[in-house]
Design a protein around this motif. Sequence first.
Motif, short mmCIF file in Angstrom:
data_model
loop_
_atom_site.label_atom_id
_atom_site.label_comp_id
_atom_site.label_asym_id
_atom_site.label_seq_id
_atom_site.Cartn_x
_atom_site.Cartn_y
_atom_site.Cartn_z
N LEU A 143 -70.13 23.27 -10.97
CA LEU A 143 -70.31 24.72 -10.87
C LEU A 143 -70.75 25.17 -12.27
N PRO A 144 -72.02 25.60 -12.43
CA PRO A 144 -72.53 25.80 -13.79
C PRO A 144 -71.70 26.74 -14.67
N ASP A 145 -71.03 27.73 -14.10
CA ASP A 145 -70.13 28.55 -14.90
C ASP A 145 -68.79 28.62 -14.17
N LEU A 146 -67.77 28.07 -14.80
CA LEU A 146 -66.46 27.98 -14.12
C LEU A 146 -65.84 29.35 -13.87
N ARG A 147 -66.38 30.39 -14.50
CA ARG A 147 -65.82 31.74 -14.26
C ARG A 147 -66.42 32.39 -13.01
N ALA A 148 -67.32 31.68 -12.33
CA ALA A 148 -67.92 32.26 -11.12
C ALA A 148 -66.93 32.15 -9.96
N GLY A 149 -66.05 33.11 -9.87
CA GLY A 149 -65.04 33.12 -8.81
C GLY A 149 -65.42 34.12 -7.73
N CYS A 150 -64.44 34.50 -6.91
CA CYS A 150 -64.68 35.49 -5.85
C CYS A 150 -63.43 36.37 -5.79
N SER A 151 -63.63 37.67 -5.97
CA SER A 151 -62.47 38.56 -6.02
C SER A 151 -61.73 38.56 -4.68
N MET A 152 -62.46 38.38 -3.59
CA MET A 152 -61.78 38.34 -2.28
C MET A 152 -60.90 37.09 -2.18
N ALA A 153 -61.44 35.95 -2.60
CA ALA A 153 -60.66 34.71 -2.53
C ALA A 153 -59.37 34.85 -3.34
N ASP A 154 -59.45 35.58 -4.46
CA ASP A 154 -58.26 35.76 -5.31
C ASP A 154 -57.20 36.65 -4.68
N MET A 155 -57.53 37.29 -3.57
CA MET A 155 -56.55 38.20 -2.95
C MET A 155 -55.55 37.49 -2.04
N ALA A 156 -55.70 36.19 -1.87
CA ALA A 156 -54.71 35.45 -1.07
C ALA A 156 -54.29 34.20 -1.85
N GLU A 157 -53.01 34.14 -2.16
CA GLU A 157 -52.47 32.97 -2.88
C GLU A 157 -51.69 32.12 -1.90
N ARG A 158 -51.63 30.83 -2.18
CA ARG A 158 -50.95 29.92 -1.25
C ARG A 158 -49.49 30.32 -1.04
N SER A 159 -48.79 30.72 -2.12
CA SER A 159 -47.36 31.06 -1.95
C SER A 159 -47.19 32.30 -1.05
N ASP A 160 -48.14 33.24 -1.14
CA ASP A 160 -48.07 34.44 -0.27
C ASP A 160 -48.33 34.08 1.19
N ILE A 161 -49.25 33.12 1.38
CA ILE A 161 -49.55 32.71 2.76
C ILE A 161 -48.32 32.00 3.36
N ASP A 162 -47.68 31.15 2.56
CA ASP A 162 -46.48 30.45 3.04
C ASP A 162 -45.40 31.46 3.44
N GLU A 163 -45.23 32.48 2.59
CA GLU A 163 -44.21 33.51 2.87
C GLU A 163 -44.56 34.29 4.15
N CYS A 164 -45.82 34.64 4.27
CA CYS A 164 -46.30 35.37 5.45
C CYS A 164 -46.04 34.54 6.71
N TRP A 165 -46.36 33.26 6.62
CA TRP A 165 -46.23 32.37 7.79
C TRP A 165 -44.76 32.27 8.21
N SER A 166 -43.85 32.16 7.24
CA SER A 166 -42.45 32.02 7.68
C SER A 166 -41.95 33.33 8.29
N PHE A 167 -42.45 34.48 7.80
CA PHE A 167 -42.05 35.73 8.45
C PHE A 167 -42.63 35.82 9.87
#
Length: 368
Positions: A101-125
């Motif tokens: 990936l030519p510039d490692l700072r090329a992220g996606c703000s939408m992708a950053d809105m879901a973290e694995r720990s939040d998904i795990d918490e959501c799933w158990s609820f």
Amino acid sequence: MLNLFGNEPTHTPPVPQAELSDEEVLVELTKIKKELADQVVVLGHHYQQDDVIRFADVTGDSLALAQEAAKLDKPYIMFCGVHFMAETADILAKPHQKVVLPDLRAGCSMADMAERSDIDECWSFLTSATTDKIVPITYINCAATLKAFVGDHDGAICTSSNAQKIIEWAFKTGQKLLFFPDQHLGRNTCYKMGLKLDEMVIYNPKLINGGLTAEQVQKAKVILWYGYCSVHQGFTLDHIHALRKNSPQTHILVHPECNFEVVQGADDAGSTSYIINQIKKMPAGSSIAVGTEINLVNRLAHLYPDKKIFSLSPYQCLCTTMYRVRPRWLLASFRAIKEDKPINIISVSEDIKSSSLKALQRMLDLSH
Ligand code: 13P
Ligand code: SF4
């Protein structure tokens, strides 16, 4: 200090090849790309700037690029897109291949809105709130750890090109859907398929239990994550109203990452590839307002000078993270490969890879 999305800020690295002018960078890139033609294949997402796209061997939307990545053989895949796309390519790549990936700072703000720990918490609820089978579907715009979650929980990945097919499959295997991270693609697609708005609820990871009660989960068919694309969020119903008044003949075509009102107010909506194909088919003289990223809109306007193609928004809806991939960064990555010291390699760990691959493979199989 944390950034807008609660993450550590990334620091700006020094500009590579600062001694070269922009023109010299393009000249050297043309040369080095030819020299390394046996080793490097360049993939470019449609939202990349023209001076990057001109070096792409393959251009496409997220689905097309994932499909392409699965077929390639050259040792280096230079991914001109954003981080989640390069990770996807690495998951699909063969063992001898490296993804850059030519510039490692090329992220996606939408992708950053879901973290694995939040998904795990959501799933158990959610799984404690209902006995219905919930199928997790993630938009490809997310980190590999979320793709792995979906793979491990019998779900699938989708892109904006195949979301309907994937959701249809999900409702054949379960009663409810957890769709993340883009609420708009989830809502727009499910509504198009005949689901009602009151059958969908929003899970906001910043609230306790996502802001939902167990009863709301039991009644809902679709649980939408509170995430969105900051670029497509820039298109509003006011823009549509203004155009309808001042230019009623203009056809309004938007991406399903736009919000519900915008998609409903537009004449048509679809993925990046869909938008490109529709515009291609429209007769000369057509006036088309497009609700998607500005680099693509401008490129289409140049490609079809016999049609009037412009952005639905009077402001520049630019994906600033895609824009970080510039010719200079591309050149730095090429030079590093030539020196046999490759940089900016995206490497997904083996366990995350094998779990994500299950969900990605399901998507690819369902996309034919
Ligand atoms: P597609 O490439 O699926 O149209 O998605 C657009 C986008 O926002 C990519 O990040
Ligand atoms: Fe992410 Fe939106 Fe940019 Fe696509 S356009 S990479 S969804 S911020």
